[in-house]
Write a protein that holds these residues in place. Sequence first.
Motif, PDB file in Angstrom:
ATOM      1  N   PRO A 189       0.836  -1.213   0.000  1.00  0.00           N
ATOM      2  CA  PRO A 189       0.000   0.000   0.000  1.00  0.00           C
ATOM      3  C   PRO A 189       0.869   1.259   0.000  1.00  0.00           C
ATOM      4  N   GLY A 190       0.495   2.216  -0.827  1.00  0.00           N
ATOM      5  CA  GLY A 190       1.279   3.444  -0.923  1.00  0.00           C
ATOM      6  C   GLY A 190       2.411   3.359  -1.915  1.00  0.00           C
ATOM      7  N   ALA A 191       2.487   2.240  -2.656  1.00  0.00           N
ATOM      8  CA  ALA A 191       3.594   2.061  -3.592  1.00  0.00           C
ATOM      9  C   ALA A 191       3.608   3.135  -4.676  1.00  0.00           C
ATOM     10  N   GLN A 192       2.428   3.510  -5.185  1.00  0.00           N
ATOM     11  CA  GLN A 192       2.395   4.508  -6.251  1.00  0.00           C
ATOM     12  C   GLN A 192       2.873   5.863  -5.755  1.00  0.00           C
ATOM     13  N   GLU A 193       2.534   6.215  -4.515  1.00  0.00           N
ATOM     14  CA  GLU A 193       3.024   7.478  -3.951  1.00  0.00           C
ATOM     15  C   GLU A 193       4.544   7.449  -3.836  1.00  0.00           C
ATOM     16  N   GLY A 194       5.083   6.312  -3.405  1.00  0.00           N
ATOM     17  CA  GLY A 194       6.535   6.183  -3.318  1.00  0.00           C
ATOM     18  C   GLY A 194       7.194   6.256  -4.674  1.00  0.00           C
ATOM     19  N   TRP A 195       6.555   5.640  -5.666  1.00  0.00           N
ATOM     20  CA  TRP A 195       7.054   5.694  -7.037  1.00  0.00           C
ATOM     21  C   TRP A 195       7.091   7.135  -7.534  1.00  0.00           C
ATOM     22  N   ASP A 196       6.010   7.856  -7.305  1.00  0.00           N
ATOM     23  CA  ASP A 196       5.936   9.247  -7.757  1.00  0.00           C
ATOM     24  C   ASP A 196       7.004  10.109  -7.093  1.00  0.00           C
ATOM     25  N   SER A 197       7.267   9.863  -5.816  1.00  0.00           N
ATOM     26  CA  SER A 197       8.291  10.627  -5.108  1.00  0.00           C
ATOM     27  C   SER A 197       9.674  10.342  -5.675  1.00  0.00           C
ATOM     28  N   ALA A 198       9.970   9.056  -5.920  1.00  0.00           N
ATOM     29  CA  ALA A 198      11.267   8.695  -6.495  1.00  0.00           C
ATOM     30  C   ALA A 198      11.419   9.312  -7.881  1.00  0.00           C
TER      31      ALA A 198
END
Length: 282
Positions: free
Chosen positions: A46-55
């Motif tokens: 959960p939250g993987a897409q937010e982490g992807w966007d930040s990276a």
Amino acid sequence: MTTTRTEGACLPSYRTPSTLALSEPEDHVRELTDWVEHASVVAGAPGAQEGWDSAYKWLRLAQGLRKITFDMSYDDGGMCSAGGDFDVVWTEMMEEWQLHQVRLGYLRAALEGFVQVLHPHAAQPGLAIEVAEQQLQHHAEALPLHARAVAEHLGTHFPDRVGGSEPVATGVAQVIAQHERAVHGRACIPEPTSDADMKILAAGHAEVCAGREACTMLLLGVQLLMAAAVKEDRVAVFDDKYLLDGKWVPDSSGGGRWVDEEMPYSEYLAVLHLAPGEPPEL
């Protein structure tokens, strides 16, 4: 801003061939950023897409970096001309050296962000890259050309071996260890030198090369991480890449083909770091 090829500069052989040369970091990161923009994480915590966007945003910062401006002058009212010349040369040196150092910090943040998304339990980024390299051992077409050569060249700048049994994983671990030294004030800051005639000469060629190749190593690390994730269907890529300048694409048999139209982004990942150019004479 491109790297200045000054006398005494360190120039690895993989940056000079007429075909299949490795692009400079400012071009390499632009192509990798474009690839990530056309990809998305499809399997993760959960939250993987937010982490992807930040990276991705850290990668975007590295892509947007063009120049660093310094002014090393120290005018106390009584400086001799040689002192002024020293400061001018030092200013130019610092602009080039720090350009790579700042980009390196952004790329490390991007790499660690993608590792957190794709390998959240990895203790170190190098360990995640090692897993990716091992997964791709039987997929030669997914391995970026020159990756081993970059890792070996970095070993001449960073002789202390740090972690990882695979070349890119080892290179990434070495880069992060050296970046830690700079972060904590233990890196050596290069200064100009003078010859016998008191002419001020630029120095720091090894430090500039190390910074440039360290950036490339982290970019290649991200590519390997993504390649393994694509193979596992954890990352999806969309559309096709239009190759405006064309590109000579190698194959696993040692040959290759010239592509001057479109190719799937999934295939482009393995060659995006290669400089475009004229097709080889057949």
